[in-house]
Design a protein around this motif. Structure first.
Motif, mmCIF file in Angstrom:
data_model
loop_
_atom_site.group_PDB
_atom_site.id
_atom_site.type_symbol
_atom_site.label_atom_id
_atom_site.label_comp_id
_atom_site.label_asym_id
_atom_site.label_seq_id
_atom_site.Cartn_x
_atom_site.Cartn_y
_atom_site.Cartn_z
ATOM 1 N N ALA A 177 -9.671 -7.147 15.301
ATOM 2 C CA ALA A 177 -10.165 -6.060 16.122
ATOM 3 C C ALA A 177 -10.747 -6.345 17.748
ATOM 4 N N GLY A 178 -11.532 -7.660 17.726
ATOM 5 C CA GLY A 178 -11.814 -8.157 18.939
ATOM 6 C C GLY A 178 -10.814 -8.587 19.823
ATOM 7 N N GLN A 179 -10.027 -9.729 19.366
ATOM 8 C CA GLN A 179 -9.401 -10.565 19.918
ATOM 9 C C GLN A 179 -7.786 -9.920 20.091
ATOM 10 N N GLU A 180 -7.313 -9.430 19.068
ATOM 11 C CA GLU A 180 -5.936 -8.990 18.819
ATOM 12 C C GLU A 180 -5.600 -7.502 19.262
ATOM 13 N N ARG A 181 -7.024 -6.774 19.153
ATOM 14 C CA ARG A 181 -7.361 -5.577 19.661
ATOM 15 C C ARG A 181 -6.276 -4.573 18.660
ATOM 16 N N VAL A 182 -6.627 -4.818 17.495
ATOM 17 C CA VAL A 182 -5.698 -4.184 16.367
ATOM 18 C C VAL A 182 -6.432 -2.600 16.170
ATOM 19 N N PRO A 183 -5.813 -1.533 16.353
ATOM 20 C CA PRO A 183 -6.712 -0.295 16.145
ATOM 21 C C PRO A 183 -7.191 -0.333 14.855
ATOM 22 N N ARG A 184 -8.400 0.370 14.508
ATOM 23 C CA ARG A 184 -9.061 0.565 13.537
ATOM 24 C C ARG A 184 -8.026 1.144 12.373
ATOM 25 N N GLU A 185 -7.326 2.176 12.400
ATOM 26 C CA GLU A 185 -6.460 2.746 11.409
ATOM 27 C C GLU A 185 -5.573 1.807 11.069
ATOM 28 N N THR A 186 -4.872 1.141 11.940
ATOM 29 C CA THR A 186 -4.008 0.174 11.572
ATOM 30 C C THR A 186 -4.725 -0.905 10.780
ATOM 31 N N LEU A 187 -5.727 -1.333 10.959
ATOM 32 C CA LEU A 187 -6.289 -2.392 10.199
ATOM 33 C C LEU A 187 -6.854 -1.680 8.806
ATOM 34 N N ARG A 188 -7.125 -0.422 8.611
ATOM 35 C CA ARG A 188 -7.414 0.074 7.493
ATOM 36 C C ARG A 188 -5.905 0.173 6.523
ATOM 37 N N ALA A 189 -5.069 0.841 7.194
ATOM 38 C CA ALA A 189 -3.703 0.610 6.605
ATOM 39 C C ALA A 189 -3.207 -0.952 6.102
ATOM 40 N N TYR A 190 -3.472 -1.903 7.142
ATOM 41 C CA TYR A 190 -3.122 -3.044 6.514
ATOM 42 C C TYR A 190 -3.870 -3.543 5.203
ATOM 43 N N LEU A 191 -5.261 -3.374 5.313
ATOM 44 C CA LEU A 191 -6.048 -3.840 4.004
ATOM 45 C C LEU A 191 -5.394 -2.756 2.817
ATOM 46 N N ALA A 192 -5.224 -1.755 2.968
ATOM 47 C CA ALA A 192 -4.996 -0.548 1.691
ATOM 48 C C ALA A 192 -3.513 -1.287 1.239
ATOM 49 N N GLY A 193 -2.563 -1.963 2.147
ATOM 50 C CA GLY A 193 -1.260 -2.256 1.616
ATOM 51 C C GLY A 193 -1.403 -3.642 1.047
ATOM 52 N N PHE A 194 -2.293 -4.417 1.546
ATOM 53 C CA PHE A 194 -2.428 -5.809 0.876
ATOM 54 C C PHE A 194 -2.985 -5.520 -0.457
ATOM 55 N N THR A 195 -4.349 -4.786 -0.469
ATOM 56 C CA THR A 195 -4.880 -4.504 -1.831
ATOM 57 C C THR A 195 -3.972 -3.949 -2.928
ATOM 58 N N ALA A 196 -3.209 -2.934 -2.444
ATOM 59 C CA ALA A 196 -2.151 -2.290 -3.444
ATOM 60 C C ALA A 196 -1.344 -3.482 -3.936
ATOM 61 N N SER A 197 -0.889 -4.489 -2.998
ATOM 62 C CA SER A 197 0.192 -5.427 -3.426
ATOM 63 C C SER A 197 -0.472 -6.537 -4.566
ATOM 64 N N VAL A 198 -2.047 -6.728 -4.104
ATOM 65 C CA VAL A 198 -2.630 -7.531 -5.132
ATOM 66 C C VAL A 198 -2.741 -6.860 -6.353
ATOM 67 N N LEU A 199 -2.753 -5.663 -6.488
ATOM 68 C CA LEU A 199 -3.452 -4.888 -7.624
ATOM 69 C C LEU A 199 -2.278 -4.271 -8.402
ATOM 70 N N ARG A 200 -1.031 -4.670 -7.758
ATOM 71 C CA ARG A 200 0.142 -4.168 -8.543
ATOM 72 C C ARG A 200 0.368 -4.784 -9.842
ATOM 73 N N PRO A 201 0.674 -4.170 -10.921
ATOM 74 C CA PRO A 201 0.933 -4.833 -12.033
ATOM 75 C C PRO A 201 2.030 -5.880 -11.941
ATOM 76 N N ARG A 202 1.718 -6.915 -12.755
ATOM 77 C CA ARG A 202 2.605 -8.011 -12.616
ATOM 78 C C ARG A 202 3.558 -8.005 -13.986
ATOM 79 N N PRO A 203 4.634 -8.493 -14.035
ATOM 80 C CA PRO A 203 5.518 -8.695 -15.050
ATOM 81 C C PRO A 203 4.926 -9.850 -16.181
ATOM 82 N N PRO A 204 4.943 -9.799 -17.287
ATOM 83 C CA PRO A 204 4.665 -10.746 -18.250
ATOM 84 C C PRO A 204 5.291 -12.172 -17.904
ATOM 85 N N GLN A 205 4.658 -13.125 -17.958
ATOM 86 C CA GLN A 205 5.349 -14.448 -17.889
ATOM 87 C C GLN A 205 5.806 -14.914 -18.906
ATOM 88 N N ARG A 206 7.129 -15.786 -18.758
ATOM 89 C CA ARG A 206 7.574 -16.121 -19.851
ATOM 90 C C ARG A 206 7.404 -17.315 -20.366
#
Length: 197
Positions: free
Chosen positions: A168-197
């Motif tokens: 936010a300070g050095q890169e000047r990423v807008p607030r809503e962009t940061l929130r969208a990045y975080l939401a996308g990252f969180t969704a990818s982490v929480l996505r169901p994982r296929p069972p391991q073989r």
């Protein structure tokens, strides 16, 4: 023996100190610029009063941080979904992380000062342990999450104050962009994982 209540002037002084520190951290370019002498002068109290009430600079920063964080803590403990109890973990975890990100964006100087103060790891701070425990416990309820301890750390790393300040300070990423990045990252982490073989 009844518990002693703080004197009115002590309560008044504490309120004045927290308000003065709040204003100083909001205006500073770097949290290191704010000294105990600055806070005492701005609050109109002696430095001794400051040290008696808060112990040291870290104690003052911690008290101010907790005061600012109180509305979020209350919402997490008893507020309505998706942040409060009752929401499914897959809704509550992103809501919690978004609330922490917004809090740190609104309190960048103070959050950075707290994470950098005291020379100890931010992972051992009381507020961090609280958030980590909550996220870990919610992850335990998500099917397919087998490493909730580590995943909770990884998710919370995305809202560390130094990262928020850099983006936010050095890169000047807008607030809503940061929130969208975080939401996308969180969704990818929480996505169901296929069972391991």
């Amino acid at each position: 023996m009844p518990e002693r209540r703080p004197r009115k002037d002590a309560v008044r002084n504490r309120t004045a100190v927290l308000a003065a520190a709040d204003a100083l951290f909001d205006r500073c370019a770097s949290p290191d610029e704010v000294t105990m002498a600055d806070v005492a002068a701005a609050a109109g109290v002696g430095k001794g009063t400051l040290f008696r009430a808060f112990g040291d600079r870290t104690g003052l920063i911690r008290a101010l941080y907790q005061a600012r964080l109180e509305p979020i803590r209350k919402a997490v403990e008893a507020g309505p979904p998706p942040l409060g109890p009752g929401a499914p973990p897959l809704e509550r975890i992103p809501a919690l992380l978004d609330a922490v990100l917004c809090f740190k964006l609104d309190n960048r100087g103070l959050a950075l000062a707290l994470e950098e103060s005291g020379g100890m790891s931010p992972y051992r701070a009381e507020h961090y342990e609280t958030w980590h425990g909550l996220v870990r416990d919610l992850l335990d309820q998500v099917p397919g999450q087998s490493d909730s301890e580590f995943t909770a750390h990884a998710l919370l790393a995305a809202v560390r104050a130094d990262l928020v300040e850099h983006l936010a300070g050095q890169e000047r990423v807008p607030r809503e962009t940061l929130r969208a990045y975080l939401a996308g990252f969180t969704a990818s982490v929480l996505r169901p994982r296929p069972p391991q073989r």
